[in-house]
Design an enzyme around this catalytic site. Structure first.
Site, PDB file in Angstrom:
ATOM      1  CD  GLN A   1       3.362   7.715  -0.856  1.00 57.29           C
ATOM      2  OE1 GLN A   1       2.679   7.315  -0.884  1.00 57.29           O
ATOM      3  NE2 GLN A   1       4.113   8.569   0.127  1.00 57.29           N
TER       4      GLN A   1
ATOM      5  NE  ARG B   1      -1.327   1.346   3.822  1.00 60.22           N
ATOM      6  CZ  ARG B   1      -0.843   2.686   4.145  1.00 60.22           C
ATOM      7  NH1 ARG B   1      -1.064   3.814   3.406  1.00 60.22           N
ATOM      8  NH2 ARG B   1       0.084   2.533   5.168  1.00 60.22           N
ATOM      9  CB  VAL B   2       1.712   4.016  -1.998  1.00 62.41           C
ATOM     10  CG1 VAL B   2       2.998   3.184  -2.100  1.00 62.41           C
ATOM     11  CG2 VAL B   2       0.819   3.955  -3.299  1.00 62.41           C
ATOM     12  CB  SER B   3      -0.370   7.680   1.682  1.00 62.12           C
ATOM     13  OG  SER B   3      -0.228   6.770   2.714  1.00 62.12           O
ATOM     14  CB  THR B   4      -0.427  10.259  -2.350  1.00 64.02           C
ATOM     15  OG1 THR B   4       1.211  10.147  -2.309  1.00 64.02           O
ATOM     16  CG2 THR B   4      -0.682  10.773  -1.100  1.00 64.02           C
TER      17      THR B   4
END
Length: 174
Positions: A11, A5-8
């Protein structure tokens, strides 16, 4: 199975995917979403797919969740399925009581980091506002135009719907 998972959107999960594949993970679920949110479709898809004897592998525990409450909830769901959780960068897993406790300690650290980031962000925004920085889209109307619209709607010369249509046609104030 793995979870990345990445937040944005700016990324990338590339380094996480590489580490998970190198660890022998066959099925990887990945998404772009905040780790503090519970409504992550790929996370739930993975949890629904879990079977007894499976191991959920993450590059780092904060990729699974940035909230201790959610991390504990996820760990419980994994345990209820008869599966285990393993972090590649933190040498701990949920196959022992000590491992479970250590995972929760790492979760506490992740939640603290997230809270500190939120506090710093709010402080930075407040300081910027105090310096006169304005956030958001520029207004379509300048102050005089806004007062004129309010006066005309208040006097009954213009309905709110007419005012909205009028504003929609205007160009941004300069």
């Amino acid at each position: 199975m793995g979870y990345a998972r990445v937040s944005t959107d700016d990324q990338t999960t590339a380094s996480q995917l590489g580490a998970l594949k190198q660890a022998g993970v066959l099925k990887i679920y990945q998404e772009t979403a905040s780790g503090g949110r519970w409504d992550r479709p790929e996370l739930h898809r993975m949890l629904d797919f879990l079977r007894e004897g499976d191991t959920v592998v993450v590059w780092k525990i904060d990729r699974l969740s940035r909230s201790l409450a959610d991390l504990v909830r996820i760990m419980k769901l994994i345990d209820q399925r008869g599966a285990a959780l393993k972090s590649l960068t933190e040498p701990i897993g949920t196959t022992t009581a000590v491992g479970k406790a250590m995972m929760q300690m790492v979760g506490v650290s992740a939640e603290l980091e997230r809270s500190n980031l939120r506090e710093r962000t709010h402080a930075g925004l407040k300081a910027a506002r105090e310096k006169g920085v304005r956030f958001g889209r520029p207004s379509k109307l300048n102050a005089a135009q806004q007062q004129d619209i309010v006066r005309r709607v208040g006097a009954g010369d213009l309905t709110a719907a007419d005012a909205a249509r009028l504003i929609r046609r205007r160009r941004p104030a300069s």
